[in-house]
Design an enzyme around this catalytic site. Structure first.
Site, short mmCIF file in Angstrom:
data_model
loop_
_atom_site.label_atom_id
_atom_site.label_comp_id
_atom_site.label_asym_id
_atom_site.label_seq_id
_atom_site.Cartn_x
_atom_site.Cartn_y
_atom_site.Cartn_z
N LYS A 196 13.50 52.19 36.07
CA LYS A 196 13.33 51.07 37.02
C LYS A 196 14.72 50.44 37.16
CE LYS A 196 12.67 47.13 37.88
NZ LYS A 196 13.56 46.38 38.78
N GLU A 271 19.36 45.90 25.02
CA GLU A 271 20.79 45.58 25.16
C GLU A 271 20.86 44.33 26.02
OE1 GLU A 271 23.19 47.09 23.66
OE2 GLU A 271 22.00 48.72 22.87
N CYS A 305 28.34 42.39 30.16
CA CYS A 305 27.59 41.80 29.04
C CYS A 305 28.51 41.39 27.90
CB CYS A 305 26.54 42.78 28.56
SG CYS A 305 27.21 44.40 28.23
N GLU A 401 25.56 32.12 28.48
CA GLU A 401 26.19 33.20 29.24
C GLU A 401 26.24 32.80 30.72
OE1 GLU A 401 23.92 36.87 29.85
OE2 GLU A 401 25.73 37.99 29.34
P1 NAD Z 1 17.54 40.65 34.18
O1 NAD Z 1 17.08 40.56 32.78
O2 NAD Z 1 17.16 39.59 35.14
O3 NAD Z 1 17.06 42.02 34.84
C1 NAD Z 1 17.27 43.25 34.22
C2 NAD Z 1 16.19 44.22 34.63
O4 NAD Z 1 14.93 43.71 34.17
C3 NAD Z 1 16.05 44.41 36.13
O5 NAD Z 1 15.76 45.77 36.39
C4 NAD Z 1 14.85 43.55 36.47
O6 NAD Z 1 14.16 43.99 37.61
C5 NAD Z 1 14.00 43.72 35.22
N1 NAD Z 1 13.03 42.64 34.99
C6 NAD Z 1 13.11 41.34 35.41
N2 NAD Z 1 12.00 40.67 35.02
C7 NAD Z 1 11.23 41.55 34.34
C8 NAD Z 1 9.97 41.45 33.68
N3 NAD Z 1 9.29 40.31 33.65
N4 NAD Z 1 9.49 42.56 33.08
C9 NAD Z 1 10.18 43.72 33.10
N5 NAD Z 1 11.36 43.88 33.72
C10 NAD Z 1 11.88 42.80 34.33
O7 NAD Z 1 19.11 40.81 34.05
P2 NAD Z 1 20.18 40.90 35.21
O8 NAD Z 1 20.37 39.55 35.79
O9 NAD Z 1 19.83 42.05 36.11
O10 NAD Z 1 21.48 41.36 34.40
C11 NAD Z 1 22.31 40.48 33.76
C12 NAD Z 1 22.04 40.46 32.27
O11 NAD Z 1 22.11 41.76 31.70
C13 NAD Z 1 23.08 39.65 31.53
O12 NAD Z 1 22.44 38.84 30.58
C14 NAD Z 1 23.91 40.71 30.84
O13 NAD Z 1 24.60 40.24 29.71
C15 NAD Z 1 22.90 41.74 30.52
N6 NAD Z 1 23.54 43.05 30.28
C16 NAD Z 1 23.59 43.53 29.00
C17 NAD Z 1 24.22 44.74 28.71
C18 NAD Z 1 24.28 45.29 27.30
O14 NAD Z 1 24.55 46.47 27.13
N7 NAD Z 1 24.06 44.49 26.28
C19 NAD Z 1 24.80 45.47 29.75
C20 NAD Z 1 24.75 44.94 31.04
C21 NAD Z 1 24.10 43.73 31.29
#
Ligand code: NAD
Length: 497
Positions: A196, A271, A305, A401
């Site tokens: 997804k 992650e 991240c 963050e």
């Molecule tokens: P997000 O958590 O809003 O979304 C991430 C994914 O989760 C998307 O595909 C989204 O559609 C899905 N999602 C959202 N709500 C959901 C739910 N209720 N149930 C299941 N899936 C759901 O994050 P974002 O805004 O897309 O990305 C930014 C975040 O990602 C930042 O916090 C960043 O630090 C983190 N990040 C972490 C890493 C790592 O390796 N640690 C790498 C990249 C980004």
């Protein structure tokens, strides 16, 4: 208009296409007929639509993945053939590197040149690294003791088996690379996948699905469901047919996914977010530290991240270092990532732009010093690279963050103090130390609560090095041998002879 800047005909054609998602061997619309708009963050214009998957679509994708997992074409495939397929997929991505980078640029806003050199190349390297693991997955044999059966003989061994159907949910900041971080170990170990992609950035995932089929993978080994997190993502996290969930995204959503996973005892790796410190010691090479600290926060518009979003500089260098970083920030050219002369693209969305601008306003309200940047502008979702000084360690600006090109900077006086400041944060994903004092570095490394520590570099990720977080930055590790462990189960076999 798609773009006034030149792009490959292949990219133009792909974006103009009516997008469908791959479930089993079929390219499908959403069962509800609903779609989701996707935008070009550099202009704010709508690029097109993708299917908005329903729980029913997710269920179909999980069933397709289950069938493929059990089907002999995949389950009995020799490790050598899994290795070769993964290598072939990497070759195809390398062939289409410019095209994939352009899609990433149009859909995410990042520089196409950087996406080609970094995102696509790192994904290719990672898949090749993981291809090597396919032939090196080992169990072990054990000499059992079994005190209650002293006269019997036994043969005992431990098998390492693929965990099964993997549900992968990823963020929008490195759409293709994050998908490949999931795909590589899953396909190396013989799992099947339902991916997804993020709501905002599904394009490269859909192109990746075409390449997976072109590489020769059996139908159902890789499935993509596009759509929203709250519907498609939540349905995938709660699906009892998924054996392992692997998530990259925010800590907030990671907690929801972790809770949903526990209801089905689904294996889970998370992650999550970060607020990584960049620590500049008294003896550091200041020019190297200034360039490194600027890259640590401004790369990918700060949407990384493990971005170095908190700068702790020794007090004697603080003013000079902050001035140098601000100088680098002020010299950066912002614009459309298709233009090779541009240093920084837009943020992903209007929502993210206003979120980041909100944090900068908070700094102003608190009387912090906006040393440079601080401005959001359009069309598109741009925020100038920003450095904020005179901040309080306990404040939200330092604790939360921001996920944008915003650096908060603070001085420190001694090593004990900087350890305390660096660890005084809920996250623990990455940290960098800038110094040539070997003893000081080695004294600091064990004291930093972080999954990665870099010395005289930042966010330097290698496929062989486990990557993941301490504290609220997640659970489990990606990359290296650790990834293989997370995509396999152990089975103990005891044979009475
Ligand atoms: P997000 O958590 O809003 O979304 C991430 C994914 O989760 C998307 O595909 C989204 O559609 C899905 N999602 C959202 N709500 C959901 C739910 N209720 N149930 C299941 N899936 C759901 O994050 P974002 O805004 O897309 O990305 C930014 C975040 O990602 C930042 O916090 C960043 O630090 C983190 N990040 C972490 C890493 C790592 O390796 N640690 C790498 C990249 C980004």
């Amino acid at each position: 208009m798609l773009s006034e800047l030149p792009i490959l005909p292949q990219t133009r054609e792909f974006v103009a296409r009516r997008q469908r998602m791959l479930i089993g061997d079929q390219w499908l619309e959403s069962s509800s007929g609903e779609t989701l708009d996707i935008r070009n963050p550099a202009t704010g214009e709508i690029l097109g639509q993708v299917p908005a998957a329903t729980a029913e679509d997710v269920d179909r994708a999980v069933q397709a993945a289950r069938q493929a997992f059990e089907d002999s074409a995949w389950s009995r495939m020799r490790p050598r053939d899994r290795q070769n397929l993964l290598w072939r997929l990497a070759d195809l991505m390398e062939r289409d590197a410019r095209h994939l980078a352009e899609l990433e640029c149009l859909n995410n806003g990042k520089s196409a040149a950087v996406a080609q050199a970094m995102d696509v190349q790192l994904a290719v390297d990672f898949l090749r690294y993981m291809a090597g693991w396919a032939t090196k997955i080992e169990g072990l044999s054990v000499e059992p003791s079994l005190p209650l059966m002293p006269d019997d003989q036994f043969h005992a061994y431990v098998r390492r088996e693929p965990v099964g159907v993997v549900g992968a949910i990823v963020a929008w900041n490195f759409p293709l690379l994050l998908a490949c971080w999931k795909l590589g170990p899953a396909l190396a170990t013989g799992c099947t996948v339902v991916l997804k992609p993020a709501d905002e950035t599904p394009l490269t995932a859909l192109r990746l699905a075409e390449l997976v089929l072109e590489a020769g993978y059996p139908a159902g080994v890789f499935n993509v469901v596009t759509g929203t997190g709250v519907r498609a993502g939540a349905a995938l996290s709660a699906h009892p047919g998924v054996n392992k969930l692997t998530f990259t995204g925010s800590t907030e959503v990671g907690k929801l996914i972790g809770k949903a996973a526990m209801d089905n005892m689904t294996r889970v790796t998370l992650e999550l977010g970060g607020k990584s410190p960049t620590i500049v010691l008294a003896d550091a090479d200041l020019q190297q530290a200034a360039t490194g600290a600027a890259q640590a926060i401004f790369f990918n518009q700060g949407q990384v991240c493990c971005a170095g979003s908190r700068l702790y500089a020794h007090r004697k260098h603080f003013d000079n270092l902050v001035a140098d970083i601000a100088g680098i920030a002020n010299s950066m050219k912002l614009g459309n990532g298709l233009d090779p002369s541009v240093d920084m693209g837009p943020l992903i969305s209007a929502k993210q732009q206003s979120r980041v601008a909100g944090y900068i306003d908070l700094g102003r309200q608190l009387g912090s010093t906006i040393v440079c940047g601080g401005e959001a502008f359009g069309p598109g979702y741009f925020v100038r690279p920003t450095v904020i000084a005179d901040v309080d360690q306990k404040h939200r600006l330092v604790q939360e963050e921001i996920f944008g090109p915003v650096l908060v900077a603070m001085p420190f006086d001694d090593l004990d103090e900087v350890v305390r400041l660096a660890n005084d944060n809920p996250y623990g994903l990455g940290a960098s130390i800038w110094s040539n004092d070997l003893a000081a570095v080695h004294r600091l490394v064990p004291r930093i609560q972080s999954g990665s520590v870099w010395v005289n570099c930042h966010s330097a990720l290698d496929p062989a090095l486990p990557f993941g977080g301490y504290k609220m930055s997640g659970l489990g590790r990606e990359m290296g041998a650790a990834a293989i462990e997370h995509y396999t189960e152990l089975k103990s076999v005891l044979i009475r002879l």
